[in-house]
Write a protein that holds these residues in place. Structure first.
Motif, PDB file in Angstrom:
ATOM      1  N   LEU A  59       0.825  -1.198   0.000  1.00 35.09           N
ATOM      2  CA  LEU A  59       0.000   0.000   0.000  1.00 35.09           C
ATOM      3  C   LEU A  59       0.868   1.261   0.000  1.00 35.09           C
ATOM      4  O   LEU A  59       0.516   2.255  -0.633  1.00 35.09           O
ATOM      5  N   SER A  60       2.002   1.204   0.704  1.00 34.94           N
ATOM      6  CA  SER A  60       2.857   2.391   0.716  1.00 34.94           C
ATOM      7  C   SER A  60       3.435   2.671  -0.665  1.00 34.94           C
ATOM      8  O   SER A  60       3.621   3.828  -1.039  1.00 34.94           O
ATOM      9  N   PHE A  61       3.698   1.605  -1.417  1.00 33.91           N
ATOM     10  CA  PHE A  61       4.148   1.811  -2.788  1.00 33.91           C
ATOM     11  C   PHE A  61       3.088   2.543  -3.590  1.00 33.91           C
ATOM     12  O   PHE A  61       3.385   3.479  -4.337  1.00 33.91           O
ATOM     13  N   VAL A  62       1.846   2.086  -3.406  1.00 36.54           N
ATOM     14  CA  VAL A  62       0.759   2.752  -4.115  1.00 36.54           C
ATOM     15  C   VAL A  62       0.714   4.219  -3.698  1.00 36.54           C
ATOM     16  O   VAL A  62       0.530   5.112  -4.531  1.00 36.54           O
TER      17      VAL A  62
ATOM     18  N   PHE B  15       5.834  -8.242 -10.684  1.00 36.19           N
ATOM     19  CA  PHE B  15       5.775  -8.901  -9.388  1.00 36.19           C
ATOM     20  C   PHE B  15       4.394  -9.449  -9.110  1.00 36.19           C
ATOM     21  O   PHE B  15       4.052  -9.727  -7.966  1.00 36.19           O
ATOM     22  N   GLY B  16       3.591  -9.575 -10.147  1.00 33.34           N
ATOM     23  CA  GLY B  16       2.216 -10.008  -9.891  1.00 33.34           C
ATOM     24  C   GLY B  16       1.796 -11.216 -10.691  1.00 33.34           C
ATOM     25  O   GLY B  16       0.618 -11.445 -10.890  1.00 33.34           O
TER      26      GLY B  16
ATOM     27  N   TYR C   9       8.069   1.653 -11.492  1.00 35.25           N
ATOM     28  CA  TYR C   9       6.631   1.873 -11.452  1.00 35.25           C
ATOM     29  C   TYR C   9       5.877   0.616 -11.862  1.00 35.25           C
ATOM     30  O   TYR C   9       4.888   0.231 -11.250  1.00 35.25           O
ATOM     31  N   PHE C  10       6.362  -0.004 -12.936  1.00 41.54           N
ATOM     32  CA  PHE C  10       5.678  -1.196 -13.448  1.00 41.54           C
ATOM     33  C   PHE C  10       5.691  -2.304 -12.406  1.00 41.54           C
ATOM     34  O   PHE C  10       4.665  -2.942 -12.142  1.00 41.54           O
ATOM     35  N   SER C  11       6.850  -2.521 -11.790  1.00 38.69           N
ATOM     36  CA  SER C  11       6.928  -3.572 -10.769  1.00 38.69           C
ATOM     37  C   SER C  11       5.951  -3.300  -9.634  1.00 38.69           C
ATOM     38  O   SER C  11       5.235  -4.184  -9.176  1.00 38.69           O
ATOM     39  N   ILE C  12       5.918  -2.039  -9.189  1.00 35.98           N
ATOM     40  CA  ILE C  12       5.047  -1.686  -8.079  1.00 35.98           C
ATOM     41  C   ILE C  12       3.589  -1.896  -8.461  1.00 35.98           C
ATOM     42  O   ILE C  12       2.800  -2.456  -7.695  1.00 35.98           O
TER      43      ILE C  12
END
Lengths: 348, 400
Positions: free
Chosen positions: A272-275, B63-64, B116-119
């Motif tokens: 969630l923190s990444f988001v 990562f998904g 960004y993509f990984s997150i």
């Protein structure tokens, strides 16, 4: 009105945790250019500092009292913690009672040390490697830290109660002239919010008003030039990494009474923190804080029954589970740089 | 090892097929010759091959991917419940649904690249996981996991009168039937389910090989090398990355479907981030961007998981019985953390070690050893030059 106020308050404590973790993440990313997937693990280690301190304080001498028996008929074992023996009944019990705030004193040096060791021992070697490698190695570290904690403390959550003084709830309604018990809020969550506001303020003040902070900000803007001016920017950045670790650790310490520490709490918060970081804008400290509180409050609003039923009418059941992700998607599609993202950060 | 001619490709495929199909014989002496483990080798091999098409070729680190695996499992089990116990419709649905799902997620996530993509993919996977646990309980059966029951309609199958749950089959060949053969003192187990998975693995390998050799694969590699340059050349890279994402999502769906075929139940824990991390590790450990690497990595990890999880304190005490008592207890208490339930700790340490010391994985390690032997054979003449050639070779990967 009162339910809206209640939801804002409810959102604050989760939002504070998001904001603190996201602040640390952004700090690390802004200075070192590394995305730290082990940051959630640092939060968790902070929470386990409380558990450790509790265990240490509760180390007891065991005396067998033959005059009394327990319910099985065996002689009763009387446990007296050492702190009680040393400082006397009142002081000793007070120390045990206040173990969560006291854990801050333990957590600061521990987290500084862990942060320093992490940067010098591991992350340092990854500045010139691709981003994917940085993500992977910190991800591996997160697994390792998590599993070590699991091996030592087991897989079950360990309760860490707040001091008795703060265990009650605060009646906000009366304060604002509303009916009694309309807006009740636990003291500890209030303290958590105040604490995180303090930490955030301290971090910002440190960056803004000290020479050290000024150098760090200059280094964030242009690392090479600061290096050319004869300043050892790497050492300063290492210290910032340790600071970020401390921020995450303290967030974990104070969160322990709200959510009993367990070994996977770090990863739950990290995602969630990444988001939050993405919504706030990568590399923007105010953005991280703002988005943290915003998403925390949004999440608690979405769990209101009225809101839920409204979205169910729009065929979006249980909006509270996905609201954060939905917001992230919308923000990314409309403002790819995030709320307060700077130009040129992470736009290869 | 293999240069890029078509003849060598066919040779590699043939060798791969032979080794895979002979799995029960080759792995029996290693103690890994039983169907359950062999099936897992194949299934995770497929999963890792698919992941490699995305990560190894385009460099986009997702990562998904476990989410697609989970979706595949769920859809396959639903097919078993509603339509028939035959595996073919279940697999088709699993691949299709996973493909659709990855199209949706990929469309959004691929708007950003790099971290960004990984997150984003991690966030989506966590979202799917928490949804599967809570809200979607009517579809996923929440914490219990989706299981077969006697009351399921199964409209294409004959009505079940036996009173026990039917087993998955391929036109009448039941997946869990095993032929046991005694051979040189070992029991070889030839299992239908394994052979089905193995054939799927070979097909998956063949398709991935075709992708690696195609202009499409070349384009994906170009994206990994320099996306900006491609953009300035006037090429819109997003359709290519999206296609790669969907293809690898479908591979994950196939793997998830096969999981359901060999053991017809599906749970949300298959979608957790640790599962996504595992496939990343398999690919990296074997060697990202190489053809054989992911399969090797998957086999390596599943094999050692199997061994490590079985070790308990008794085994450790027996192993270190030769040490003096105090030392023995000390060694056992240290190792205790890493074995049995602590396998994930070993996995994490291994993960870090590979990323730090051997980013190219086992394939790179093998290449390094080979080139070292070769240069040693040449008695050290112009070592620097040969080193240079080998490094470029490994960077571009041997399977090109």
């Amino acid at each position: 009105m009162d339910s809206i106020l209640l939801q804002i308050l409810n959102g604050l404590d989760k939002g504070s945790a998001y904001a603190l973790i996201a602040l640390g993440l952004t700090l690390i990313f802004g200075t070192l250019g590394v995305v730290n997937f082990a940051h959630g693990a640092l939060f968790m280690i902070g929470a386990f500092c409380v558990v450790t301190l509790q265990r240490i304080l509760n180390i007891s001498t065991v005396k067998i009292d033959p005059s009394k028996t327990d319910f099985l008929g065996n002689p009763l074992e009387v446990k007296t913690p050492y702190v009680v023996n040393w400082f006397g009944e009142a002081t000793g019990n007070a120390i045990i009672n206040w173990s969560v705030p006291l854990a801050i004193l333990l957590a600061i040096p521990v987290m500084l040390l862990i942060g320093y060791a992490m940067e010098r021992g591991l992350i340092k070697h990854f500045y010139k490697r691709p981003h994917a490698d940085q993500i992977l190695v910190t991800f591996g570290l997160a697994i390792v830290l998590q599993e070590i904690i699991k091996a030592f403390y087991g897989a079950n959550p360990i309760p860490a109660p707040a001091p008795e003084l703060f265990r009650g709830s605060f009646d906000f309604g009366v304060l604002l002239g509303m009916a009694e018990n309309s807006v009740i809020y636990p003291y500890w969550r209030l303290i958590y919010f105040a604490f995180s506001a303090l930490i955030i303020g301290l971090v910002f003040a440190f960056l803004k008003f000290t020479t050290f902070g000024m150098v760090v900000r200059a280094g964030m803007a242009d690392r090479e030039t600061v290096g050319l001016l004869g300043i050892n920017i790497d050492r300063k950045f290492t210290f910032m990494f340790a600071i970020a670790a401390v921020v995450a650790g303290l967030a974990g310490v104070m969160y322990a009474p709200i959510n009993s520490p367990n070994y996977h709490m770090g990863m739950d918060f990290l995602v969630l923190s990444f988001v939050v970081v993405v919504v706030g804008g990568m590399g923007s400290l105010p953005g991280a804080v703002l988005a943290g509180f915003l998403l925390g409050i949004l999440e608690s609003f979405a769990s209101m029954n009225q809101v839920k039923s409204f979205f169910e009418a729009l065929f979006l059941p249980s909006i509270d589970q996905i609201i954060i992700y939905l917001v992230a998607i919308i923000i990314l599609l409309t403002r790819p740089r995030g709320l307060m993202g700077r130009k040129g950060v992470m736009e290869e | 090892m293999f240069s890029e001619t078509r003849k060598n490709d066919h040779l590699l495929l043939l060798l791969f097929a032979i080794v895979t199909l002979a799995g029960p014989i080759l792995l029996a002496p290693l103690g890994a010759g039983y169907p359950d483990l062999l099936q897992r080798f194949c299934i995770f091999g497929i999963f890792a091959i698919g992941f490699n098409i995305l990560f190894g070729l385009t460099g986009y680190l997702s990562f998904g991917h476990a989410a697609f695996l989970g979706v595949g499992s769920y859809s396959a089990v639903w097919m078993f419940k509603l339509l028939t116990m035959n595996v073919i419709p279940a697999l088709i649905l699993a691949v299709l649904i996973a493909g659709l799902f990855s199209l949706l997620i990929g469309y959004i996530s691929l708007r950003r690249s790099g971290i960004y993509f990984s997150i984003l993919t991690l966030a989506f996977a966590q979202m799917s996981f928490s949804l599967a646990y809570s809200v979607l309980t009517p579809i996923t059966n929440g914490e219990t996991g989706l299981q077969l029951s006697l009351k399921d309609p199964r409209i294409l199958d004959a009505t079940n009168t036996s009173g026990s749950l039917p087993s998955t089959n391929l036109f009448g060949l039941t997946m869990n039937s095993t032929a046991k053969v005694d051979f040189l003192g070992m029991t070889l187990q030839f299992n239908i389910g394994f052979y089905f998975c193995a054939i799927m693995l070979i097909i998956a390998f063949y398709i991935s090989m075709r992708i690696f050799r195609s202009p499409f694969g070349l384009m994906l590699r170009a994206i990994k090398t320099n996306q900006t340059r491609l953009n300035y050349t006037g090429i819109n890279t997003r359709p290519y990355t999206l296609a790669a994402f969907v293809i690898s999502g479908m591979y994950a769906g196939l793997a998830g479907g096969l999981m359901a075929c060999t053991d017809p139940l599906a749970g949300a824990e298959r979608m957790q981030w640790t599962a996504s991390g595992e496939v990343v590790l398999m690919t990296i450990l074997g060697g990202a961007g190489t053809l054989l690497g992911p399969v090797l990595g998957a086999g390596f990890i599943k094999y050692f998981e199997n061994i490590f999880s079985k070790i308990n304190d008794n085994v450790l005490h027996n192993t270190f019985a030769f040490l003096p008592d105090g030392l023995e207890d000390f060694v056992v208490s240290i190792l205790h953390v890493f074995v049995g339930k602590g396998w994930h700790l070993t996995l994490g340490v291994l993960f870090m070690m590979v990323v730090i010391f051997l980013p190219g994985g086992l394939i790179e390690g093998a290449n390094r050893i080979l080139s070292w032997l070769r240069t040693r054979g040449k008695a050290g003449d112009n070592t620097a030059e040969s080193k240079e050639t080998t490094t470029t070779k490994t960077a571009v990967n041997p399977a090109e």
